[in-house]
Design an enzyme around this catalytic site. Structure first.
Site, PDB file in Angstrom:
ATOM      1  CD  GLU A  50     159.901  55.759  94.575  1.00  0.00           C
ATOM      2  OE1 GLU A  50     159.698  55.901  95.871  1.00  0.00           O
ATOM      3  OE2 GLU A  50     160.791  56.239  93.954  1.00  0.00           O
ATOM      4  CB  SER A  51     157.014  51.484  88.094  1.00  0.00           C
ATOM      5  OG  SER A  51     158.504  51.025  88.029  1.00  0.00           O
TER       6      SER A  51
END
Length: 284
Positions: A50-51
């Site tokens: 997840e960014s």
């Protein structure tokens, strides 16, 4: 591995680490102006995590920044650990000098509150409701009703619905090895974005694992939004402590520790935990 555009200055942090090698890695792009949504997704796919992508706010009168979040498969409305990581990084870089950072997200406004080296992220108080059909969940996790603790299975949410599944012991929790396709089918059947089996160690701490519906990887090492959902569920059951400590990632070899408490005004929740810098990276 997907081909990602070159974006110098992507910063990798680890959020909620409880020991060396622990926590959930989060790539942060502190200035994502000029990136398309697809470019952001490709960056998340390149890293496999997840960014978070930091942008100017749409409404500068009410917010300081806008955060967008991507997993390898799609954009998300909200990501707790990436929000904490991005806010901590902006503070470290001198780009969030105030006591509070007001943030726009697709799930609505949140605040990052800075206290010394600690960052707390606000979340709504949340809600929870019992899940009637347990069969898809039991099938997905490879368990029986006898493995469940004496508490209801709940769909709970502060930002995204997570399914809280109380188990009797930590050994059974750590032995789970669900098939991602079965997890996806169960989530679709019950209207959830992830299965969150947990074991209450005592009145103020829990062990948990998070199996997402469709993120592009089978398990999360630390899931802030699921931890706040667990707190909301415990509130519904009348069993929420002043501060809940959630230990996650143990079965993955990435021990993590997440803290959730009620906000001082009593109307919402606060999510917190350690953040550490891992590396500054660029894309090949």
């Amino acid at each position: 591995m997907s081909s990602a555009p070159r974006v110098p200055g992507t910063i990798l942090v680890s959020v909620f680490p409880a020991a060396p090698g622990g926590g959930n890695p989060a790539p942060i792009v502190p200035d994502a102006r000029g990136l398309t949504g697809e470019a952001m997704r490709l960056i998340a796919a390149h890293h496999g995590h997840e960014s978070a992508f930091v942008l100017p706010p749409v409404d500068s009168a009410s917010a300081d920044r806008r955060f967008r979040f991507f997993v390898p498969a799609h954009e998300m409305e909200m990501c707790g650990h990436a929000s904490l990581g991005a806010a901590w990084l902006l503070r470290r870089r001198g780009e969030a000098p105030g006591a509070t950072l007001h943030i726009e997200t697709l799930s609505g406004p949140v605040r990052a509150i800075f206290m010394d080296d600690t960052v707390e992220l606000t979340q709504p108080a949340g809600r929870a409701a019992a899940v009637a059909d347990l069969a898809p969940i039991l099938t997905a996790l490879g368990i029986t009703a006898a493995d469940l603790a004496d508490a209801p299975v709940l769909n709970a949410t502060t930002s995204r619905i997570k399914t809280l599944i109380p188990l009797r012991d930590v050994a059974r929790l750590h032995a789970l090895a669900p098939d991602p396709g079965a997890v996806r089918a169960a989530c679709e059947a019950i209207g959830s974005t992830g299965l969150y089996p947990y074991v209450l160690a005592n009145s103020a701490s829990a062990h948990a694992r998070q199996f997402p519906q469709n993120s592009g990887y089978p398990e999360d090492a630390a899931t802030g939004i699921a931890a706040t959902a667990l707190y909301a569920g415990l509130c519904t059951l009348g069993a929420a402590p002043l501060v809940l400590t959630v230990r996650q990632g143990e079965a993955m070899g990435r021990p993590s520790e997440i803290f959730v408490r009620r906000g001082p005004d009593g109307t919402g929740l606060r999510l917190s935990g350690r953040v550490e810098l891992l590396d500054e990276v660029t894309h090949p």
